[in-house]
Design an enzyme around this catalytic site. Structure first.
Site, PDB file in Angstrom:
ATOM      1  N   TRP A   1      -5.912  -3.710   5.554  1.00 26.34           N
ATOM      2  CA  TRP A   1      -5.377  -3.094   6.878  1.00 26.34           C
ATOM      3  C   TRP A   1      -5.756  -1.897   6.998  1.00 26.34           C
ATOM      4  O   TRP A   1      -6.092  -1.594   8.567  1.00 26.34           O
ATOM      5  CB  TRP A   1      -3.910  -3.049   6.518  1.00 26.34           C
ATOM      6  CG  TRP A   1      -3.014  -2.608   7.904  1.00 26.34           C
ATOM      7  CD1 TRP A   1      -2.638  -3.478   9.064  1.00 26.34           C
ATOM      8  CD2 TRP A   1      -2.941  -1.164   8.216  1.00 26.34           C
ATOM      9  NE1 TRP A   1      -2.173  -2.698  10.042  1.00 26.34           N
ATOM     10  CE2 TRP A   1      -2.108  -1.127   9.439  1.00 26.34           C
ATOM     11  CE3 TRP A   1      -2.812  -0.109   7.606  1.00 26.34           C
ATOM     12  CZ2 TRP A   1      -1.664  -0.007  10.143  1.00 26.34           C
ATOM     13  CZ3 TRP A   1      -2.444   1.303   8.236  1.00 26.34           C
ATOM     14  CH2 TRP A   1      -1.735   1.023   9.379  1.00 26.34           C
ATOM     15  N   HIS A   2      -6.088  -1.158   6.304  1.00 24.96           N
ATOM     16  CA  HIS A   2      -6.770   0.205   6.633  1.00 24.96           C
ATOM     17  C   HIS A   2      -8.097   0.352   7.099  1.00 24.96           C
ATOM     18  O   HIS A   2      -8.306   1.406   7.593  1.00 24.96           O
ATOM     19  CB  HIS A   2      -6.479   1.256   5.414  1.00 24.96           C
ATOM     20  CG  HIS A   2      -5.000   2.002   5.073  1.00 24.96           C
ATOM     21  ND1 HIS A   2      -4.142   0.882   4.564  1.00 24.96           N
ATOM     22  CD2 HIS A   2      -4.473   2.915   5.610  1.00 24.96           C
ATOM     23  CE1 HIS A   2      -3.011   1.666   4.537  1.00 24.96           C
ATOM     24  NE2 HIS A   2      -3.113   2.916   5.151  1.00 24.96           N
ATOM     25  N   GLY A   3      -8.817  -0.748   6.653  1.00 26.29           N
ATOM     26  CA  GLY A   3     -10.460  -0.537   7.188  1.00 26.29           C
ATOM     27  C   GLY A   3     -11.047  -1.781   6.629  1.00 26.29           C
ATOM     28  O   GLY A   3     -10.599  -2.305   5.677  1.00 26.29           O
TER      29      GLY A   3
END
Length: 478
Positions: free
Chosen positions: A321-323
């Site tokens: 989700w962060h990258g």
């Protein structure tokens, strides 16, 4: 538009506040529409090409939600509507965020040379997760029928739109519906300005101030032992004050409108375990992953082994989700492994003897912090290879430089460590109680009032003077 910019502080925010309260004297709906339009304007400045996507996302999810809430659908039709909504959201997120990453990996495996270059819409992860939670709750029958302007404001509300926190409809929309929030409240506005000032100081002076030291570890080809540690610690504190500053500023801005945002950051480096850390860091994301991923997977209801499997899946997806990069996958895997070890330890040692309670907490805090620093190396590095190079240097004490630059860096890092562990956080100073809708009661009535006001004035002055031409928050790119 950035919170830490002169146009926002001197033009946008005062104008939106003035219009909101002027319209608030004339009705309930007009200020909601005004604030939603202002939020779209805020988003359009710098991200105008994605406004249409944001509006389509709102229309799509509101339509699916309307079907689930109002229409008389059978069970299978409701399941189909939910599947359509969630799949649609994930497909859009997948195309914009992960298509390039998937293509790169296919090229590596198949020897092909496909190229995908898609700009990432700012804030897409936040508004997508917010709306997925809305659809799931609508399917569960836990959502009332909301008017479109209130729903649109819930999604676009500019204090959270770019970098969180992840909002929940049950918390926010009733606040948007209340008449009292449309009238200026001097106490809330004052507290909002103070919290905003503290956040601005954290961002422009503390986070941006230590950023140059990060290069010691992450820009050097072969950092020494001390350079690697100083650079990793500098990034650890830069990210801390950047995210903490943004969270404070978002809460402060929202308070000026009479709206309480959820606390998203609660001194995470004071955590005594990794479980405790995730109750303090990015708290709304942790709650989302728990309620809409970990528990639906089965949580801890199907035995210890499956509990650990569910934890690993949850944290791996949390990392992605962060990258879209393998560094974030490794970061998520590390935290999943940390959580599994923590839960296994708690199962083996459910009670610590009283004599070891304080030493145990100190040891837990130190160990948790070191584990988090190691994971942040992957979070910050440009590649897994780069992260491994920094980690190798951190665990090779035979290579030490420790010249004048490193000595100065050590002093600065020690100062930041003191701020993190010895100074109370903003919600403690201001008595911010999101659930109770209370803030500032103790300091406004007590002897600390002049001290807090002078301190906030200095923080605001230094924060404004420290504004750089372009200094984005780290969480903007997620």
């Amino acid at each position: 538009m950035l919170f830490n910019s002169y146009p926002f502080i001197l033009l946008f925010l005062p104008a939106v506040l003035a219009g909101y309260f002027w319209l608030g004297k004339r009705g309930n709906l007009a200020p909601v529409i005004w604030l939603a339009l202002a939020s779209l304007t805020f988003y359009a400045v710098g991200s105008w090409q994605f406004v249409a996507l944001l509006l389509l996302s709102i229309a799509f999810n509101y339509g699916i939600g309307h079907l689930l809430i109002v229409a008389k659908l059978g069970p299978s039709q409701r399941r189909a509507a939910l599947a359509l909504g969630v799949t649609g959201d994930l497909v859009v997120l997948g195309i914009f965020k992960y298509a390039g990453f998937v293509t790169e990996n296919i090229n590596v495996l198949a020897g092909t040379h496909f190229a995908v270059h898609i700009l990432l819409p700012v804030g897409i992860s936040f508004y997508t997760f917010t709306q997925i939670a809305f659809l799931v709750d609508a399917y569960r029958g836990q959502v009332a029928a909301y008017a479109l302007p209130h729903y649109a404001l819930f999604v676009t509300y500019f204090p959270h739109l770019i970098a969180g926190p992840i909002l929940h409809h049950k918390d926010m929309i009733p606040q948007f519906e209340r008449n009292e929030t449309k009238l200026p409240d001097a106490r809330l506005i004052l507290c909002g300005v103070i919290i905003f000032a503290i956040g601005l100081f954290k961002k422009t002076c503390l986070a941006d101030g230590i950023q140059p030291l990060v290069t010691l570890a992450f820009e050097a080809r072969s950092p020494s032992f001390d350079q690697a540690w100083l650079g990793a610690l500098a990034y650890t504190f830069q990210l801390y004050f950047d995210f903490s500053g943004y969270s404070d500023m978002a809460i402060g801005i929202s308070l000026m409108f009479g709206i309480f945002l959820p606390v998203n950051f609660n001194s995470p480096y004071k955590a005594t375990s990794i479980v405790d850390f995730w109750r303090r860091w990015h708290m709304t994301l942790s709650q989302f992953l728990r309620d809409y991923l970990y528990i639906p997977l089965g949580g801890n209801r199907r035995g210890r082994v499956l509990r650990y499997v569910n934890l690993m899946i949850t944290m791996l997806l949390g990392g992605l989700w962060h990258g879209a990069a393998w560094t974030f996958v490794v970061w998520g895997a590390l935290h999943g492994a940390y959580l599994c070890v923590n839960h296994a330890f708690n199962a083996l040692v459910p009670n610590i003897p009283t004599a070891f309670a304080i030493p145990g907490r100190i040891a837990g805090t130190v160990l948790t912090f070191l584990a988090v620093v190691v994971a942040w190396v992957f979070f910050r590095a440009a590649s897994v290879e780069s992260a491994l190079r920094v980690l190798h240097a951190m665990f090779d004490p035979s290579n030490i430089v420790f010249g004048r630059e490193e000595t100065a860096a050590l002093v600065l890092v020690a100062l930041y460590a003191g701020l993190v562990w010895l100074v109370p956080n903003t919600q403690t100073i201001m008595g911010y109680d999101h659930g109770g809708r209370r803030v500032g009661e103790a300091f406004l009535a007590g002897r600390m009032r002049p001290l807090v006001l002078y301190g906030a004035s200095l923080a605001l002055a230094f924060g404004i003077l420290g504004i750089q031409s372009h200094s984005e928050f780290i969480y903007f790119r997620f």
